[in-house]
Design an enzyme around this catalytic site. Sequence first.
Site, PDB file in Angstrom:
ATOM      1  N   SER A 197       4.886   3.554   7.420  1.00 49.82           N
ATOM      2  CA  SER A 197       5.625   2.406   7.961  1.00 49.82           C
ATOM      3  C   SER A 197       7.007   2.240   7.334  1.00 49.82           C
ATOM      4  CB  SER A 197       4.807   1.137   7.771  1.00 49.82           C
ATOM      5  OG  SER A 197       3.535   1.313   8.323  1.00 49.82           O
ATOM      6  N   ARG A 222      -3.725   3.149   2.075  1.00 43.56           N
ATOM      7  CA  ARG A 222      -5.117   3.174   2.501  1.00 43.56           C
ATOM      8  C   ARG A 222      -5.525   4.567   2.936  1.00 43.56           C
ATOM      9  NH1 ARG A 222      -5.213  -1.659   6.708  1.00 43.56           N
ATOM     10  NH2 ARG A 222      -2.978  -1.372   6.537  1.00 43.56           N
ATOM     11  N   ASP A 226       2.919   1.725  12.251  1.00 40.29           N
ATOM     12  CA  ASP A 226       1.724   0.878  12.360  1.00 40.29           C
ATOM     13  C   ASP A 226       1.512   0.290  13.755  1.00 40.29           C
ATOM     14  OD1 ASP A 226       3.975  -0.535  11.791  1.00 40.29           O
ATOM     15  OD2 ASP A 226       3.113  -1.758  10.194  1.00 40.29           O
TER      16      ASP A 226
HETATM   17 MG    MG Z   1       0.358  -3.761   8.104  1.00 40.39          MG
END
Ligand code: MG
Length: 509
Positions: A176, A108, A229
Amino acid sequence: MGKLGLGVAVGCAVASCAIAAVVVGRRVRSRKQWWKVVTAVDEFEEAASTPVGRLRQVVDAMAVEMHAGLASEGGSKLKMLLTFVDNLPDGSENGIYYALHVGGTNFRILRIQLGGQRSILGHDVERKPIPQHLMTSTSEEFFDFIALSLKDFVERKGDNLQFSQVRGKDLGFTFSFPVKQTSVSSGTLIKWTKGFAIEDMVEKDVVECLQKALSRRGLDMNVAALVNDSVGTLAVGHFLDKDTVAAVVIGTGTNACYLERADAVIKCQGLLTTSGGMVINMEWGNFWSSHLPRTSYDIDLDAESQNPNDQGFEKMISGMYLGDIVRRVIRRMSLESGIFGPLSSKLSKRFVLSTPLMAAMHEDDSPDLSEVAKILEETLDIRDIPLKVRKIVVKVCDVVTRRAARLAAAGIVGILKKIGRDGTGGIAGGRIKGIKSGKMRRTVVAVEGGLYTSYTIFREYLNEAVAEILGEDIAPYVILKVMEDGSGIGAAMLAASNSARSVDTVQVL
Ligand code: MG
Ligand code: ADP
């Protein structure tokens, strides 16, 4: 009646007796099978049960393990990693910031405009799939793709004007994967997970790789914060509400982080931060305690997984696994009885029943449970099962989800206990009766992840269990707040709060 007539009558009587015997035999068999299934579900429910007494044992175990993980490296299954985030955004940040979130098959790109006074004036997110071949390519190819995508996004958003402002160039990076953080804006990749295998990146500084790709593409931006995250979620939670002290992610996987006193990080003696605090990334998916209600299905799931003896808490809680536990229980019932018809080969396929499908069966409120029937047929090749068997399937979904949500709740209260926000005397203290609520401070926990945000029954079970464990005096002081997309926005906010400070505020003597 003639001889013939008598013979026919006797023959009919014998035949009907035989039919009756077959029917009775079938009924007895079917009753036996039904009894076996009911017993299997009862046994499963018992083994997976989470009465509040057991949850409190899990709370205590979590707090003790946190302490052990902070006391020494390798002292606990909880890694309790330093994040070098000592100051969380306080809402005063303003300007335009970007963030990248690389966490799985999608990545993203985000842009936020902060206006001070805890306000977010604008917020844009773009999701992009990462092409399969890049997941196993070279770090240069991988980061070139990311840098190009970011450049394209920035150009389309038309922030050229703001680019003349220094603050507009700061970038947050949510990554992450397991990283050994060396400062708030640097860290080396320990290993890849989730299907990634870009070998030349292991043990390299991920920010350096990204920064080089940005320069190659002529993008004058500075990676000001590297976070995972859960830390991103804590940051956005704190930006919006200063009483936020912890964050939990419950999606495909699960993790948590919280704000700890720097002097409690015993394994890092001489840790100095300007705030006196430090965000700790617990990596709580790996938590383990003998108090966890483990069943034979969990043992099998673990043994057949890619990482046996690892991530034990996560395997009972997160979205990657819940559907598969349900599949295992249905398979056992199908093996032991005929109530699901002939054994479907699909039932032996790992992960064929995803957690969202399991949740859809659980939440089916049609009178004949038609959604359950449809999913069983389409996903598991199980057809034409009666309503009472569909109800059994819903029951199994309920047991699995309830246990997951209640264990996550115990984990959250464990964190609160470690930092003295659960109304007891902390780790050393026992449960105090008649607590003075005046001593309690308002405490907010930010929660992110598809399981909590999209699975209503899961969320309700979790909220209910937190209140049950804390008791009615304390529960009103503890608030769980949903932070959708929190991880990415939080990274941009951390970029904002870190760029505001030009000196490194964390020292390890
Ligand atoms: Mg996530
Ligand atoms: P990630 O953890 O990969 O960053 P999310 O936080 O969006 O992604 O969580 C996605 C996970 O949440 C899925 O893997 C799935 O297990 C679970 N999930 C998403 N939607 C639902 C739903 N409606 N019901 C149950 N589980 C869901």
